[in-house]
Design a protein around this motif. Structure first.
Motif, PDB file in Angstrom:
ATOM      1  N   PHE A   1       0.875  -1.168   0.000  1.00 25.29           N
ATOM      2  CA  PHE A   1       0.000   0.000   0.000  1.00 25.29           C
ATOM      3  C   PHE A   1       0.916   1.222   0.000  1.00 25.29           C
ATOM      4  CE2 PHE A   1      -2.787   3.185   1.912  1.00 25.29           C
ATOM      5  CZ  PHE A   1      -3.982   2.942   1.265  1.00 25.29           C
ATOM      6  N   PHE A   2       0.673   2.166  -0.900  1.00 22.89           N
ATOM      7  CA  PHE A   2       1.668   3.228  -1.128  1.00 22.89           C
ATOM      8  C   PHE A   2       1.063   4.616  -1.209  1.00 22.89           C
ATOM      9  CE2 PHE A   2       0.488   4.479  -5.356  1.00 22.89           C
ATOM     10  CZ  PHE A   2      -0.079   3.354  -5.926  1.00 22.89           C
ATOM     11  N   LEU A   3       1.923   5.596  -0.992  1.00 19.59           N
ATOM     12  CA  LEU A   3       1.658   6.999  -1.298  1.00 19.59           C
ATOM     13  C   LEU A   3       2.975   7.628  -1.718  1.00 19.59           C
ATOM     14  CD1 LEU A   3      -0.170   9.590  -1.147  1.00 19.59           C
ATOM     15  CD2 LEU A   3       0.753   9.900   1.166  1.00 19.59           C
ATOM     16  N   TYR A   4       2.935   8.417  -2.789  1.00 14.65           N
ATOM     17  CA  TYR A   4       4.126   9.163  -3.226  1.00 14.65           C
ATOM     18  C   TYR A   4       3.899  10.651  -3.014  1.00 14.65           C
ATOM     19  CZ  TYR A   4       5.641   4.809  -5.326  1.00 14.65           C
ATOM     20  OH  TYR A   4       6.027   3.512  -5.504  1.00 14.65           O
ATOM     21  N   ILE A   5       4.832  11.276  -2.340  1.00 17.29           N
ATOM     22  CA  ILE A   5       4.770  12.715  -2.087  1.00 17.29           C
ATOM     23  C   ILE A   5       6.113  13.329  -2.449  1.00 17.29           C
ATOM     24  CG2 ILE A   5       2.982  12.582  -0.310  1.00 17.29           C
ATOM     25  CD1 ILE A   5       5.137  12.513   1.808  1.00 17.29           C
ATOM     26  N   LEU A   6       6.105  14.636  -2.639  1.00 15.79           N
ATOM     27  CA  LEU A   6       7.335  15.350  -3.001  1.00 15.79           C
ATOM     28  C   LEU A   6       7.721  16.292  -1.880  1.00 15.79           C
ATOM     29  CD1 LEU A   6       6.343  16.146  -6.690  1.00 15.79           C
ATOM     30  CD2 LEU A   6       7.959  14.393  -5.900  1.00 15.79           C
ATOM     31  N   ASP A   7       8.998  16.292  -1.515  1.00 18.23           N
ATOM     32  CA  ASP A   7       9.433  17.244  -0.487  1.00 18.23           C
ATOM     33  C   ASP A   7       9.580  18.627  -1.134  1.00 18.23           C
ATOM     34  OD1 ASP A   7      11.989  17.720  -1.569  1.00 18.23           O
ATOM     35  OD2 ASP A   7      13.071  16.841   0.114  1.00 18.23           O
ATOM     36  N   PRO A   8       9.869  19.673  -0.359  1.00 16.16           N
ATOM     37  CA  PRO A   8       9.878  21.030  -0.933  1.00 16.16           C
ATOM     38  C   PRO A   8      10.878  21.211  -2.083  1.00 16.16           C
ATOM     39  CG  PRO A   8       9.779  21.138   1.461  1.00 16.16           C
ATOM     40  CD  PRO A   8      10.027  19.710   1.110  1.00 16.16           C
ATOM     41  N   ASP A   9      11.886  20.336  -2.171  1.00 16.66           N
ATOM     42  CA  ASP A   9      12.844  20.416  -3.280  1.00 16.66           C
ATOM     43  C   ASP A   9      12.518  19.427  -4.396  1.00 16.66           C
ATOM     44  OD1 ASP A   9      15.195  22.311  -2.633  1.00 16.66           O
ATOM     45  OD2 ASP A   9      14.819  21.262  -0.744  1.00 16.66           O
ATOM     46  N   GLY A  10      11.422  18.718  -4.270  1.00 19.35           N
ATOM     47  CA  GLY A  10      11.074  17.765  -5.321  1.00 19.35           C
ATOM     48  C   GLY A  10      11.665  16.372  -5.117  1.00 19.35           C
ATOM     49  N   HIS A  11      12.376  16.142  -4.026  1.00 20.62           N
ATOM     50  CA  HIS A  11      12.799  14.765  -3.721  1.00 20.62           C
ATOM     51  C   HIS A  11      11.543  13.953  -3.421  1.00 20.62           C
ATOM     52  CE1 HIS A  11      16.949  16.003  -3.707  1.00 20.62           C
ATOM     53  NE2 HIS A  11      16.805  16.801  -2.671  1.00 20.62           N
ATOM     54  N   ARG A  12      11.414  12.818  -4.107  1.00 23.48           N
ATOM     55  CA  ARG A  12      10.191  12.029  -3.951  1.00 23.48           C
ATOM     56  C   ARG A  12      10.338  11.060  -2.779  1.00 23.48           C
ATOM     57  NH1 ARG A  12      10.009  10.108  -8.700  1.00 23.48           N
ATOM     58  NH2 ARG A  12       8.419  11.431  -9.659  1.00 23.48           N
ATOM     59  N   ILE A  13       9.319  11.037  -1.942  1.00 22.74           N
ATOM     60  CA  ILE A  13       9.261  10.142  -0.784  1.00 22.74           C
ATOM     61  C   ILE A  13       8.070   9.204  -0.959  1.00 22.74           C
ATOM     62  CG2 ILE A  13       8.937  10.023   1.733  1.00 22.74           C
ATOM     63  CD1 ILE A  13      11.613  11.250   0.953  1.00 22.74           C
ATOM     64  N   GLU A  14       8.301   7.927  -0.721  1.00 21.89           N
ATOM     65  CA  GLU A  14       7.185   6.998  -0.689  1.00 21.89           C
ATOM     66  C   GLU A  14       6.892   6.627   0.762  1.00 21.89           C
ATOM     67  OE1 GLU A  14       7.772   3.154  -2.561  1.00 21.89           O
ATOM     68  OE2 GLU A  14       5.640   2.666  -2.466  1.00 21.89           O
ATOM     69  N   ILE A  15       5.608   6.600   1.095  1.00 22.54           N
ATOM     70  CA  ILE A  15       5.182   6.032   2.380  1.00 22.54           C
ATOM     71  C   ILE A  15       4.552   4.694   2.030  1.00 22.54           C
ATOM     72  CG2 ILE A  15       3.918   6.415   4.502  1.00 22.54           C
ATOM     73  CD1 ILE A  15       5.965   8.592   3.928  1.00 22.54           C
ATOM     74  N   TYR A  16       4.896   3.669   2.778  1.00 20.09           N
ATOM     75  CA  TYR A  16       4.805   2.305   2.278  1.00 20.09           C
ATOM     76  C   TYR A  16       4.469   1.362   3.411  1.00 20.09           C
ATOM     77  CZ  TYR A  16       7.325  -1.765   0.092  1.00 20.09           C
ATOM     78  OH  TYR A  16       7.715  -2.960  -0.431  1.00 20.09           O
ATOM     79  N   CYS A  17       3.546   0.434   3.166  1.00 17.28           N
ATOM     80  CA  CYS A  17       3.338  -0.642   4.134  1.00 17.28           C
ATOM     81  C   CYS A  17       2.835  -1.892   3.427  1.00 17.28           C
ATOM     82  CB  CYS A  17       2.367  -0.236   5.241  1.00 17.28           C
ATOM     83  SG  CYS A  17       0.700   0.086   4.716  1.00 17.28           S
ATOM     84  N   SER A  18       2.758  -2.981   4.194  1.00 16.87           N
ATOM     85  CA  SER A  18       2.092  -4.208   3.730  1.00 16.87           C
ATOM     86  C   SER A  18       2.853  -5.033   2.714  1.00 16.87           C
ATOM     87  CB  SER A  18       0.711  -3.897   3.121  1.00 16.87           C
ATOM     88  OG  SER A  18      -0.056  -3.108   3.964  1.00 16.87           O
ATOM     89  N   ASP A  19       4.179  -4.913   2.642  1.00 16.48           N
ATOM     90  CA  ASP A  19       4.872  -5.883   1.790  1.00 16.48           C
ATOM     91  C   ASP A  19       5.067  -7.182   2.586  1.00 16.48           C
ATOM     92  OD1 ASP A  19       6.912  -5.007   3.472  1.00 16.48           O
ATOM     93  OD2 ASP A  19       8.447  -5.198   1.942  1.00 16.48           O
ATOM     94  N   TYR A  20       5.887  -8.077   2.113  1.00 15.07           N
ATOM     95  CA  TYR A  20       5.946  -9.400   2.735  1.00 15.07           C
ATOM     96  C   TYR A  20       7.388  -9.810   3.037  1.00 15.07           C
ATOM     97  CZ  TYR A  20       6.732 -10.622  -2.192  1.00 15.07           C
ATOM     98  OH  TYR A  20       7.217 -10.677  -3.464  1.00 15.07           O
ATOM     99  N   GLN A  21       7.505 -10.869   3.828  1.00 16.06           N
ATOM    100  CA  GLN A  21       8.806 -11.352   4.290  1.00 16.06           C
ATOM    101  C   GLN A  21       9.473 -12.181   3.195  1.00 16.06           C
ATOM    102  OE1 GLN A  21       9.158 -13.035   8.424  1.00 16.06           O
ATOM    103  NE2 GLN A  21       9.620 -14.884   7.266  1.00 16.06           N
ATOM    104  N   THR A  22      10.771 -11.948   3.012  1.00 16.07           N
ATOM    105  CA  THR A  22      11.468 -12.577   1.876  1.00 16.07           C
ATOM    106  C   THR A  22      12.771 -13.252   2.291  1.00 16.07           C
ATOM    107  OG1 THR A  22      12.710 -10.562   1.439  1.00 16.07           O
ATOM    108  CG2 THR A  22      10.594 -10.793   0.304  1.00 16.07           C
ATOM    109  N   VAL A  23      12.876 -13.686   3.530  1.00 16.61           N
ATOM    110  CA  VAL A  23      14.168 -14.184   4.006  1.00 16.61           C
ATOM    111  C   VAL A  23      14.595 -15.513   3.377  1.00 16.61           C
ATOM    112  CG1 VAL A  23      14.147 -12.944   6.189  1.00 16.61           C
ATOM    113  CG2 VAL A  23      13.071 -15.205   6.048  1.00 16.61           C
TER     114      VAL A  23
END
Lengths: 326, 326, 326, 326
Positions: free
Chosen positions: D251-273
């Motif tokens: 589950f994701f959201l993409y936002i831009l910081d004041p300089d345009g650096h893109r940040i993703e807020i992210y949850c619900s991926d899975y374990q891959t060990v």
């Protein structure tokens, strides 16, 4: 500090806890509990056995049930990293004087059967049958929507000795409770896979299995399970929770299966992959270590556990010594 | 059936419960609890008083605290529909022989002060100062993010008599507990605004205020509050929960303010606007009516309550009769 | 201000919106959508029809589907408070020159059939068959777990005229969009039952039904529905969302049933029972009124709607006048 | 299959991604974004720099901002397992003909500075200052309540070459998109720490940083952030989402910081060990790989990225070859 320093280069490489096998007295009753109520997915069943996986697992099973005359925990399973780790593990246990046996196990490749220093039956493997992913088949999600097996918690009569043993094979302690007076460990949480624990040990009549935990994504899954259990005849199987553990910070619920095997539903712990992660110490006198919000656990939670097949905890307790000195 | 039929055309039109006034012994401690921990929004404060509203409320306040020598509940407030309802209400209470007084109240228009059949102090008004909406100023959301006041719960020594009184003024019973043996009501939930209740009555040493409830959107708000209280010195103020009530189906938490006034945080009840909604009957012997998931309430929950200012519950209990026969 | 003052004493007492009847071309496809995917509970079905209720409803149905040659919205249903309200309603509509008819409807008592000032077919009743509560039968919860029908949204060619009509029969405006230039209403939300709306009107080719909404408890229910629809062949039926409306503050999702009837899944609006609740005004030029987070709605959302049976929106639009002047 | 087999015994042991350093043009504006809005915790600040960690991190920082004339991504940091891994890493990069330098970095021990095969600046360390845990200081939680840094996503002009390089140093591919026609990789997700990825590569004008992601526990955290940003002047900084990725299931959201650096807020991926976890292959023609629910990404999402300091993507693109052949 009573917690031993982590062993960065253990004698063999354990990836994670993998599966548990329970003896159960009524397969149909167990199926109603694990499949219809918890929502685990059946991967094989016949008249004598039932194998299941959780929603994001690709290995064939994380829990196997076998029809039995009495309830018991038969074995705790762990996945190793690579084929050579099997022989290294066998050499390690043999050198400890512990029984080592290569066994045939359904759906699994070459498998090493042994036990820990108190006699807890363990098995190690590298390959288990792999199944196609189902984590995006949302139609299959049901019950508590468990995503994966998370950890085992065991009663032991000597937490220091258990921690020393598992530390030696690479488990790293993340949190622990110390009795300030005796300077002895009361309980400890130890991991391989990068969460708070794959195994935990708690002081008590051991060796017995305290509980097996499954990981769910949010507290709301746990609330949904409570509502479901409370209205489908399982209200007496709800033992403790919901609540937040101080230790591990996890949101938890403890329930009992029809044979009394305790299951924890668990979420919200934290990532522990840093090898230099400092263990968090809790004082035995701090009640918030158990429940951050203050509610005490019921008496049964401290007393009841599953016997391991063929292991007599009373005899073990009477000797007041580990079977094998570490 | 012991629950009286709903009165479809009551003598005056109550819209909803509106506000409560508490006497508190330490305003600063109360502010830390209600503002910094629960997240209620201050709408007025001076050295003697503190007024607050919840996030979606436009009326000036749902809770008013006044500095006092001892903790007490001073009055329960209700909003009426239209100006003529004030005079109709005054006539109704006067006809019952109950005290009727027009009082000046800050931030409120013409206000009727009276009491119910057991002496619980009540006030009714039509107009309260209106404030701009803040429900979309998400920067202000804090603590448990309470959206609105939801209900009052009161101890009464005669639930049947209390229900009869409130039924007459238009409150409709949604759920109730009956003692099958005595055929008497043990507890009842009654509403005006379309939820499970604006007021509830429970058997006990009355009249006393059992709790005041605030509505939050999801169980996660309650979990966040528990985490916050448990780590900011309020762990002893957590009395019961979280859990699901059988009655009302609500997810709940009970906490105590610094003076022992009990607050419920509450979500997940249901819409009750249909005038022909059949009340749900629970048996006193069914433990799931209190907690669907089976965990019992602590003893304090049955015994502790806030005294109403100037009302002596012991005297009331000794007469074993309502102050005013309905 | 273009929003008329609320009518505190309307000519008859509407409790709430109650139900909708759709003509659908494939009952089996509709059943897969509404029952298997949304999780509505079947209360009656035969070869020609399917009746359903949501989880907390006790009335027999909130949605009725009937096999039809073409998709259409057949009638919007409303529950009245008491028996005399039926005759008062009939008198009101007759005085407006609107058609008035007493009809037989399955599962419902005496039913008044009429239409609004633009020809939207309406029916009013007091009694519908009541069913036992199922809101605590958690085993039945499925799909999006809708708790109740929430509102209807309609296209109208003259929002001011529609709002004036519904205002006269007691609907109170909670929020509205005004075109600052023309001083005309662009859209309005109006309620009876104490939420943001039972009915809403939006500018467009009318009269047509824009959507029918169901209320769910949390945004997570909507996310679960999206995951389910996306992996069971319904990805093309997802039209808009998830998102937060500026107007109403609701978290929303818009989906299309197999015949193109638009359904909104909706949560998080606020309580509006105060009769003096000030309507919130939004400017047509403020894009956050539609989506607080800024994402625009797709073109289809402004253009597509369900036709009402027997009502020709083009003819209506060509006259550029309401069928009946208010 | 274009994805190379995982290297079980890489030349040095990378534990996880660790931190990123951005050049930003207005430290106060960046602080308002990262601290006041996202809720990251300040661990050091002066007139020229700002260091922050997320709620469950014990390392000193996961993001460092430095005042700069223009926005740029300065370095991607990774934590190594043990001291010898530093020299092994230096030897590996030197053997590839890549620049190797030992640098002084605040709050960090011995640090290796180098770059990947396309010039992306990298740094590796074993020790960073450790801070006391704050994950149970719930009073500090704020904004989106990010728990930890999760991954970096980079544009590359040759995904096959990037994947080959990172595969060689132990990153294991969990999911990938293949262009069926050309048999070339379009994008790939690769991990070290047991989630879906620590690094990802996507086809485009590279090398540039597409985004840096933070992990949160539930979708509700993301919804709360959207509400907060939308009402505190950041609505234009919301670029894409919320949604569910097909790839990673997050589950994701993409936002831009004041300089345009893109940040993703992210949850619900899975374990891959599991080292034998089979990578999941997606077809470039399947739109659900990007958004399971079907909504397309905006054009900016495919085009905009942060430049790496001192690395010219245009020159790199013109040669149409990696800077350093792997």
């Amino acid at each position: 500090m009573p917690v031993p320093a982590p062993v960065l280069y253990p004698p063999f490489n354990i990836v994670r806890l993998s599966h548990v096998e329970f003896g159960v007295t009524d397969l149909a009753a167990s199926r109603a509990f694990y499949v219809d109520t918890l929502g685990l997915q059946v991967t094989y069943e016949d008249d004598e056995s039932l194998y299941m996986r959780a929603m994001e697992e690709r290995g064939h099973h994380c829990i196997a049930l076998r029809k039995a005359d009495k309830p018991e925990a038969r074995v705790l399973g762990f996945k190793l990293y690579d084929t050579p780790d099997l022989d290294k593990a066998a050499a390690f246990f043999a050198a400890k004087g512990l029984p080592v046996e290569w066994v045939e196990r359904p759906f699994m490749g070459r498998t090493l059967r042994t036990c820990d220093n108190f006699g807890i039956p363990l098995e190690f493997y590298v390959q288990m049958d792999r199944l196609p992913p189902i984590h995006q088949q949302y139609k299959l999600y049901n019950g508590v929507k468990a995503l994966r097996i998370d950890h085992f918690n065991m009663f032991t009569s000597d937490v220091d000795a258990s921690v020393a043993f598992y530390n030696e094979i690479g488990f790293r302690t993340t949190e622990y409770t110390e009795d300030e007076d005796s300077q002895k460990l009361w309980a400890a949480w130890m991991h391989r896979k990068g969460g708070v624990h794959d195994v935990a040990f708690t002081n008590g009549l051991g060796p017995r299995l305290h509980h097996t935990a499954f990981w769910v994504p949010t507290p709301l899954n746990i609330i949904e399970l409570l509502d479901l259990m409370a209205t489908t005849g399982y209200v007496a199987n709800i033992e403790r929770g919901p609540g937040r553990h101080g230790i591990s910070n996890a949101f938890f619920l403890y329930i009992l299966d029809p044979d009394g095997h305790r299951i924890e539903i668990y979420c919200s712990d934290y990532q522990t992959v840093d090898p230099d992660l400092e263990p968090i110490k809790w004082d035995l006198k701090d009640p918030q270590r158990q429940t951050l919000w203050g509610a005490p656990a019921p008496r049964s939670w401290f007393e009841h556990g599953s016997l391991f097949a063929g292991v007599d905890p009373v005899a073990s307790a009477m000797t007041a010594q580990p079977i094998i000195a570490p």
